[in-house]
Design an enzyme around this catalytic site. Structure first.
Site, mmCIF file in Angstrom:
data_model
loop_
_atom_site.group_PDB
_atom_site.id
_atom_site.type_symbol
_atom_site.label_atom_id
_atom_site.label_comp_id
_atom_site.label_asym_id
_atom_site.label_seq_id
_atom_site.Cartn_x
_atom_site.Cartn_y
_atom_site.Cartn_z
ATOM 1 N N ARG A 227 4.239 -4.625 16.523
ATOM 2 C CA ARG A 227 2.844 -4.160 16.533
ATOM 3 C C ARG A 227 1.916 -5.242 17.083
ATOM 4 O O ARG A 227 0.863 -4.953 17.627
ATOM 5 C CB ARG A 227 2.418 -3.750 15.116
ATOM 6 C CG ARG A 227 3.261 -2.604 14.539
ATOM 7 C CD ARG A 227 3.034 -2.438 13.062
ATOM 8 N NE ARG A 227 3.373 -3.660 12.333
ATOM 9 C CZ ARG A 227 3.078 -3.879 11.060
ATOM 10 N NH1 ARG A 227 2.433 -2.978 10.351
ATOM 11 N NH2 ARG A 227 3.437 -5.016 10.467
ATOM 12 N N HIS B 271 -2.018 -8.848 2.174
ATOM 13 C CA HIS B 271 -1.669 -7.565 2.803
ATOM 14 C C HIS B 271 -2.755 -7.242 3.849
ATOM 15 O O HIS B 271 -2.979 -8.019 4.757
ATOM 16 C CB HIS B 271 -1.529 -6.520 1.689
ATOM 17 C CG HIS B 271 -0.895 -5.224 2.099
ATOM 18 N ND1 HIS B 271 -0.133 -5.079 3.221
ATOM 19 C CD2 HIS B 271 -0.915 -3.990 1.518
ATOM 20 C CE1 HIS B 271 0.286 -3.825 3.322
ATOM 21 N NE2 HIS B 271 -0.192 -3.143 2.296
ATOM 22 N N ASP C 34 -1.569 -8.399 12.034
ATOM 23 C CA ASP C 34 -2.940 -8.855 11.794
ATOM 24 C C ASP C 34 -3.337 -10.053 12.655
ATOM 25 O O ASP C 34 -4.511 -10.422 12.695
ATOM 26 C CB ASP C 34 -3.103 -9.244 10.316
ATOM 27 C CG ASP C 34 -2.788 -8.075 9.397
ATOM 28 O OD1 ASP C 34 -3.292 -6.980 9.669
ATOM 29 O OD2 ASP C 34 -2.043 -8.260 8.416
ATOM 30 N N SER D 165 0.828 -1.224 0.000
ATOM 31 C CA SER D 165 0.000 0.000 0.000
ATOM 32 C C SER D 165 0.857 1.267 0.000
ATOM 33 O O SER D 165 0.538 2.243 -0.698
ATOM 34 C CB SER D 165 -0.958 0.000 1.198
ATOM 35 O OG SER D 165 -0.274 -0.220 2.401
ATOM 36 N N HIS E 257 6.156 -12.413 7.311
ATOM 37 C CA HIS E 257 6.359 -11.006 6.934
ATOM 38 C C HIS E 257 7.475 -10.943 5.911
ATOM 39 O O HIS E 257 8.423 -11.728 5.972
ATOM 40 C CB HIS E 257 6.720 -10.163 8.166
ATOM 41 C CG HIS E 257 6.511 -8.698 7.964
ATOM 42 N ND1 HIS E 257 7.459 -7.897 7.397
ATOM 43 C CD2 HIS E 257 5.447 -7.910 8.240
ATOM 44 C CE1 HIS E 257 6.983 -6.658 7.336
ATOM 45 N NE2 HIS E 257 5.769 -6.636 7.835
HETATM 46 C C1 LIG Z 1 3.375 -11.842 4.531
HETATM 47 C C2 LIG Z 1 3.732 -12.789 3.415
HETATM 48 C C3 LIG Z 1 2.893 -12.461 2.174
HETATM 49 C C4 LIG Z 1 5.227 -12.596 3.084
HETATM 50 O O1 LIG Z 1 5.491 -13.339 1.923
HETATM 51 P P1 LIG Z 1 6.970 -13.696 1.509
HETATM 52 O O2 LIG Z 1 7.876 -12.522 1.696
HETATM 53 O O3 LIG Z 1 6.924 -14.315 0.147
HETATM 54 O O4 LIG Z 1 7.339 -14.799 2.620
HETATM 55 P P2 LIG Z 1 8.420 -15.950 2.572
HETATM 56 O O5 LIG Z 1 9.609 -15.547 1.747
HETATM 57 O O6 LIG Z 1 8.667 -16.373 3.972
HETATM 58 O O7 LIG Z 1 7.648 -17.116 1.790
HETATM 59 C C5 LIG Z 1 8.315 -18.340 1.513
HETATM 60 C C6 LIG Z 1 7.284 -19.432 1.421
HETATM 61 O O8 LIG Z 1 6.644 -19.577 2.710
HETATM 62 C C7 LIG Z 1 5.239 -19.485 2.562
HETATM 63 N N1 LIG Z 1 4.661 -18.788 3.710
HETATM 64 C C8 LIG Z 1 5.002 -17.567 4.181
HETATM 65 N N2 LIG Z 1 4.171 -17.228 5.201
HETATM 66 C C9 LIG Z 1 3.320 -18.266 5.350
HETATM 67 C C10 LIG Z 1 2.202 -18.497 6.208
HETATM 68 N N3 LIG Z 1 1.796 -17.584 7.108
HETATM 69 N N4 LIG Z 1 1.528 -19.658 6.089
HETATM 70 C C11 LIG Z 1 1.913 -20.590 5.176
HETATM 71 N N5 LIG Z 1 2.930 -20.406 4.321
HETATM 72 C C12 LIG Z 1 3.624 -19.257 4.408
HETATM 73 C C13 LIG Z 1 5.062 -18.631 1.294
HETATM 74 O O9 LIG Z 1 3.740 -18.795 0.776
HETATM 75 C C14 LIG Z 1 6.157 -19.183 0.418
HETATM 76 O O10 LIG Z 1 5.728 -20.429 -0.073
HETATM 77 P P3 LIG Z 1 6.110 -20.908 -1.584
HETATM 78 O O11 LIG Z 1 7.614 -20.882 -1.643
HETATM 79 O O12 LIG Z 1 5.518 -22.268 -1.684
HETATM 80 O O13 LIG Z 1 5.487 -19.919 -2.515
HETATM 81 C C15 LIG Z 1 3.495 -14.267 3.838
HETATM 82 O O14 LIG Z 1 4.209 -14.508 5.020
HETATM 83 C C16 LIG Z 1 2.044 -14.625 4.032
HETATM 84 O O15 LIG Z 1 1.367 -15.008 3.053
HETATM 85 N N6 LIG Z 1 1.500 -14.486 5.292
HETATM 86 C C17 LIG Z 1 0.094 -14.734 5.543
HETATM 87 C C18 LIG Z 1 -0.722 -13.524 5.141
HETATM 88 C C19 LIG Z 1 -0.496 -12.351 6.094
HETATM 89 O O16 LIG Z 1 -0.533 -12.497 7.291
HETATM 90 N N7 LIG Z 1 -0.305 -11.166 5.521
HETATM 91 C C20 LIG Z 1 -0.108 -9.954 6.285
HETATM 92 C C21 LIG Z 1 1.319 -9.541 6.260
HETATM 93 S S1 LIG Z 1 1.640 -8.161 7.319
#
Ligand SMILES: CC(C)(COP(=O)(O)OP(=O)(O)OC[C@H]1O[C@@H](n2cnc3c(N)ncnc32)[C@H](O)[C@@H]1OP(=O)(O)O)[C@@H](O)C(=O)NCCC(=O)NCCS
Length: 350
Positions: free
Chosen positions: A235, A179, A281, A149, A226
């Site tokens: 947070r 997000h 969150d 965002s 994250h």
């Molecule tokens: C926040 C987020 C999008 C960051 O993504 P990112 O930077 O790509 O994270 P990573 O590098 O750790 O991801 C590596 C792998 O772990 C997985 N992973 C990361 N967080 C995960 C979670 N909470 N649950 C399951 N799998 C997760 C990713 O989907 C990715 O899988 P892939 O290689 O099969 O595609 C991710 O952690 C996520 O999807 N979290 C859940 C949604 C969420 O809470 N969002 C709010 C963020 S403030």
């Protein structure tokens, strides 16, 4: 956030009065646009439509069309940003009351602060909810420029788009489930767990199994992970401190703590999740819900109201510094094919 300083009491008084005053002048068509949408439309759709509709009032657009020296760009930007920030709580409360409280709207109270007013206009006048709303508005303001965002707002603003266009673009990004929408998804996830298990106080073992099942079915565990942080999100911690101080016995808070006990271990064992710890969150919705704001779909919109503080302050700085239009380098298909090894016979025979 604009000056990098904590405000004095006088600053807060000035800002609260200024925002309450600016919030009086919302163009009526912003509400018409909301009313034209079905009440069942997600609050983020209504919120964003209203933000875009208000861009008819943009100081920046008017000043730019009239002809302006680029070193003065920041000035109408500042005015637009102040207007927009002041109006977001009114818009958000309107959408909330429209969808969930039978269109019984509540007027702004000019004697209240910005976040306290949001609670008031949503229909929550207790000091406790106002205090929670102040916390919520502080922790969801932007914390760095790279998230979807914040970056989108900056990117669109780099084309000299006005603050309404820029912020609305950022809000489209916030509405994504990875997000800002994660706060709603956390609640859906917890609710489904309680429904499936038939209790609002499952055992920690049951929580572990449920979380593992989510992972095994190829879904993410919302509220965890994250892109930048590699530890429990501060947070999350301040919200947990708040919950422990005021509502330690609330069933949802207990559940949040059980999830915190088991999920980092489960995610850590995958070996691929870079940050197995909770983010902002993982608890925010449980706090709101425990205080009676139980309508999950509004949580991302409330996140959006707060996020305006940081990303819009950045837009003013973008204008002050005259930052250039953003243009990431792009590559052609040949480059991509080479990267994935498509044209590489050695890779193809592997
Ligand atoms: C926040 C987020 C999008 C960051 O993504 P990112 O930077 O790509 O994270 P990573 O590098 O750790 O991801 C590596 C792998 O772990 C997985 N992973 C990361 N967080 C995960 C979670 N909470 N649950 C399951 N799998 C997760 C990713 O989907 C990715 O899988 P892939 O290689 O099969 O595609 C991710 O952690 C996520 O999807 N979290 C859940 C949604 C969420 O809470 N969002 C709010 C963020 S403030």
């Amino acid at each position: 956030m604009l000056l990098g300083e904590l405000p004095t009491k006088d600053d807060v008084k000035f800002l609260s009065e200024s925002w309450a005053q600016r919030a009086q002048n919302i163009p009526p068509h912003a509400f018409d646009v909301i009313n034209a949408l079905p009440k069942s439309a997600h609050p983020m759709i209504q919120f964003n439509a209203a933000i875009l509709a208000m861009s008819t009032e943009s100081h920046f657009r008017r000043a730019y069309l009239a002809g302006m020296d680029k070193k003065d760009y920041w000035d109408p930007m500042y005015e637009g940003v102040m207007d927009l920030i002041s109006r977001l709580p009114v818009i958000a409360a309107y959408i909330y009351r429209r969808g969930f409280h039978d269109e019984q709207y509540i007027d702004i109270d000019p004697s209240l602060d910005w976040a306290g007013n949001l609670a008031h206009m949503m229909g929550f006048d207790s000091e406790e909810v106002k205090r929670l709303m102040r916390l919520y508005m502080v922790v969801h303001a932007d914390h760095e420029g790279g998230n979807v965002s914040a970056h989108t707002t900056h990117l669109v603003g780099s084309a000299l788009s006005n603050p309404y266009y820029s912020f609305s673009a950022g809000m489209n990004g916030l509405a994504g489930p990875l997000h800002g929408m994660a706060n709603q998804n956390v609640m859906n996830w917890l609710q489904r767990m309680m429904d499936e298990l038939g209790t609002d106080s499952p055992t920690t073992e049951q929580v572990r199994e449920y979380a593992q099942k989510t992972l095994d079915s190829g879904r993410v565990i919302p509220g965890y992970g994250h892109a930048v942080l590699r530890k429990t999100d501060p947070r999350f911690t301040v919200q947990l401190d708040f919950a422990n101080k005021y509502i330690p016995e609330a069933p949802l808070i207990k559940l949040v703590k059980q999830v915190y006990e088991v999920v980092p271990d489960i995610l850590g064992r995958t070996g691929k999740v870079k940050n197995p710890w909770p983010n902002v969150d993982a608890i925010s919705g449980s706090l709101l819900s425990s205080y009676g704001i139980t309508e999950y779909p509004v949580y991302t919109m409330l996140f959006g109201v707060s996020r305006a503080l940081g990303v819009l302050a950045q837009l003013i700085w973008d204008r002050l510094y005259g930052l250039p239009i953003e243009r990431p380098k792009s590559q052609n298909l040949e480059w991509f094919m080479e990267k994935v090894g498509f044209n590489n016979p050695a890779a193809e025979t592997k």
